[in-house]
Motif scaffolding. Sequence first.
Motif, short mmCIF file in Angstrom:
data_model
loop_
_atom_site.label_atom_id
_atom_site.label_comp_id
_atom_site.label_asym_id
_atom_site.label_seq_id
_atom_site.Cartn_x
_atom_site.Cartn_y
_atom_site.Cartn_z
N LYS A 44 0.82 -1.21 0.00
CA LYS A 44 0.00 0.00 0.00
C LYS A 44 0.85 1.26 0.00
O LYS A 44 0.38 2.32 -0.41
CB LYS A 44 -0.94 0.01 1.20
CG LYS A 44 -2.03 -1.03 1.10
CD LYS A 44 -2.89 -1.04 2.33
CE LYS A 44 -3.90 -2.18 2.27
NZ LYS A 44 -4.69 -2.28 3.50
N THR A 45 2.11 1.17 0.43
CA THR A 45 2.98 2.34 0.45
C THR A 45 3.56 2.63 -0.92
O THR A 45 4.06 3.74 -1.14
CB THR A 45 4.14 2.17 1.45
OG1 THR A 45 4.96 1.08 1.03
CG2 THR A 45 3.62 1.91 2.85
N GLU A 48 0.83 2.83 -7.49
CA GLU A 48 0.30 1.84 -8.42
C GLU A 48 1.13 1.83 -9.69
O GLU A 48 1.63 2.85 -10.12
CB GLU A 48 -1.15 2.18 -8.77
CG GLU A 48 -2.11 1.96 -7.64
CD GLU A 48 -3.55 2.16 -8.07
OE1 GLU A 48 -3.83 2.06 -9.29
OE2 GLU A 48 -4.37 2.43 -7.21
N GLY A 49 1.28 0.64 -10.24
CA GLY A 49 2.03 0.54 -11.49
C GLY A 49 2.75 -0.79 -11.60
O GLY A 49 2.55 -1.71 -10.81
N LYS A 50 3.58 -0.87 -12.62
CA LYS A 50 4.29 -2.11 -12.94
C LYS A 50 5.22 -2.54 -11.82
O LYS A 50 5.32 -3.72 -11.53
CB LYS A 50 5.07 -1.93 -14.24
CG LYS A 50 5.78 -3.18 -14.69
CD LYS A 50 6.33 -3.03 -16.08
CE LYS A 50 7.15 -4.18 -16.56
NZ LYS A 50 6.88 -5.47 -16.07
N ARG A 51 5.88 -1.59 -11.19
CA ARG A 51 6.83 -1.94 -10.12
C ARG A 51 6.13 -2.67 -8.98
O ARG A 51 6.59 -3.69 -8.50
CB ARG A 51 7.49 -0.67 -9.62
CG ARG A 51 8.56 -0.90 -8.60
CD ARG A 51 9.20 0.41 -8.22
NE ARG A 51 10.26 0.20 -7.27
CZ ARG A 51 10.62 1.07 -6.37
NH1 ARG A 51 10.06 2.24 -6.31
NH2 ARG A 51 11.59 0.80 -5.53
N ARG A 52 4.97 -2.14 -8.54
CA ARG A 52 4.23 -2.78 -7.45
C ARG A 52 3.65 -4.11 -7.91
O ARG A 52 3.70 -5.10 -7.18
CB ARG A 52 3.12 -1.85 -6.96
CG ARG A 52 2.36 -2.47 -5.79
CD ARG A 52 1.40 -1.51 -5.19
NE ARG A 52 0.21 -1.43 -6.00
CZ ARG A 52 -0.87 -0.75 -5.65
NH1 ARG A 52 -0.89 -0.05 -4.54
NH2 ARG A 52 -1.92 -0.72 -6.42
N ASP A 53 3.10 -4.16 -9.12
CA ASP A 53 2.52 -5.40 -9.63
C ASP A 53 3.56 -6.50 -9.74
O ASP A 53 3.29 -7.66 -9.42
CB ASP A 53 1.87 -5.16 -10.99
CG ASP A 53 0.68 -4.22 -10.90
OD1 ASP A 53 0.16 -4.01 -9.78
OD2 ASP A 53 0.27 -3.69 -11.95
N ASP A 54 4.77 -6.15 -10.19
CA ASP A 54 5.84 -7.14 -10.30
C ASP A 54 6.24 -7.67 -8.92
O ASP A 54 6.49 -8.86 -8.75
CB ASP A 54 7.06 -6.55 -10.99
CG ASP A 54 6.85 -6.34 -12.47
OD1 ASP A 54 5.87 -6.88 -13.03
OD2 ASP A 54 7.66 -5.61 -13.08
N LEU A 55 6.30 -6.79 -7.93
CA LEU A 55 6.64 -7.23 -6.57
C LEU A 55 5.58 -8.18 -6.03
O LEU A 55 5.91 -9.23 -5.47
CB LEU A 55 6.80 -6.03 -5.63
CG LEU A 55 7.02 -6.39 -4.16
CD1 LEU A 55 8.32 -7.16 -3.96
CD2 LEU A 55 6.99 -5.14 -3.30
#
Length: 73
Positions: A44-45, A48-55
Amino acid sequence: MRHLPMNWLRWAMLFSAALLAGCLDKEEPMIEASSQTCTPQFWKTLAEGKRRDDLVERCMTRGGYKHSVPQTF
């Protein structure tokens, strides 16, 4: 009023494009999947985007995903 030479206009456009190219899509370092980063509170910190989705994907498949063995019948 004096007309500017066309060559000057082309150089100005090229220079502007080169400056703007540095502002686009900067590569951010990949976040390592660990017990600290694989929590919904940490996700949540992040923006939104590819970086968070990949993690999130790496966290969900961490240690449990195994490629299936191809079978022939």
